[in-house]
Design a protein around this motif. Structure first.
Motif, mmCIF file in Angstrom:
data_model
loop_
_atom_site.group_PDB
_atom_site.id
_atom_site.type_symbol
_atom_site.label_atom_id
_atom_site.label_comp_id
_atom_site.label_asym_id
_atom_site.label_seq_id
_atom_site.Cartn_x
_atom_site.Cartn_y
_atom_site.Cartn_z
ATOM 1 N N ILE A 85 1.619 0.548 1.185
ATOM 2 C CA ILE A 85 1.716 1.300 -0.060
ATOM 3 C C ILE A 85 2.211 2.698 0.283
ATOM 4 O O ILE A 85 1.570 3.420 1.050
ATOM 5 N N ASN A 127 -2.539 5.224 -12.077
ATOM 6 C CA ASN A 127 -2.028 3.933 -11.619
ATOM 7 C C ASN A 127 -3.166 2.922 -11.731
ATOM 8 O O ASN A 127 -4.264 3.169 -11.239
ATOM 9 N N TRP A 145 -0.550 -4.162 -9.810
ATOM 10 C CA TRP A 145 -1.040 -4.284 -8.446
ATOM 11 C C TRP A 145 -2.408 -4.949 -8.446
ATOM 12 O O TRP A 145 -3.293 -4.572 -9.199
ATOM 13 N N ILE A 153 3.759 3.926 -4.970
ATOM 14 C CA ILE A 153 2.836 4.374 -5.997
ATOM 15 C C ILE A 153 3.130 5.857 -6.192
ATOM 16 O O ILE A 153 3.103 6.622 -5.229
#
Length: 168
Positions: free
Chosen positions: A68, A144, A102, A23
């Motif tokens: 992540i 995100n 996601w 990310i």
């Protein structure tokens, strides 16, 4: 023997597992705070590899993989000069032009929505009934976008072996 030869001989049937999802963020400390304090994930790795190189990962508690990686955009990975680095890095963060990539699953979308909302998570849409279940959409501080999904009983069987993780 290279990978192509292994595949052509049938000895390599599949990719073993997904270990890391990156990310892009501009501030790793701020991102760590968001992902651990607001989403309830745990820090897994925090290693500094010299000037400006930091390997920082988080994951849902009790989940081995994937983790992540909270990564700062790296100019060398984007084939840009150092003068273009800052602008290109800023453009790369939070840019995912293919929709929601996601998904965090949950047993109770409405309850988790209220919990995360109380922690200051910014939602783009409240829990909404979809054909595949109850879904709320939220964003991190960098743009995100994530789905918080409570799969419908009919759809749940599709997700049983594909859990990515549960927020909080």
């Amino acid at each position: 023997m290279n990978t192509y030869e292994l595949v052509s001989q049938g000895t390599m049937k599949r990719i073993p597992s997904l270990a890391i999802i990156s990310i892009l963020v501009t501030d790793q400390d701020e991102a760590l705070s968001f992902y651990t304090e607001k989403l309830g994930l745990e820090k897994r790795a925090d290693v500094i590899f010299g000037t400006g190189m930091r390997w920082l990962t988080v994951a849902p508690r009790g989940q081995r993989k994937p983790e992540i990686a909270l990564a700062k955009p790296e100019a060398s990975l984007h084939s840009v000069s150092s003068t273009q680095h800052t602008q290109t890095s800023q453009e790369a963060v939070g840019r995912f032009d293919h929709g929601i990539a996601w998904v965090f699953d949950t047993d109770d979308c409405c309850k988790m929505y209220r919990t995360l909302l109380a922690r200051g998570v910014q939602f783009l849409s409240p829990p909404t009934k979809q054909l595949y279940g109850m879904e709320a959409v939220f964003a991190d501080p960098y743009g995100n976008v994530f789905s918080l999904l409570e799969p419908s009983p009919e759809a749940y069987s599709l997700f049983e072996d594909a859990h990515v993780g549960t927020a909080a």
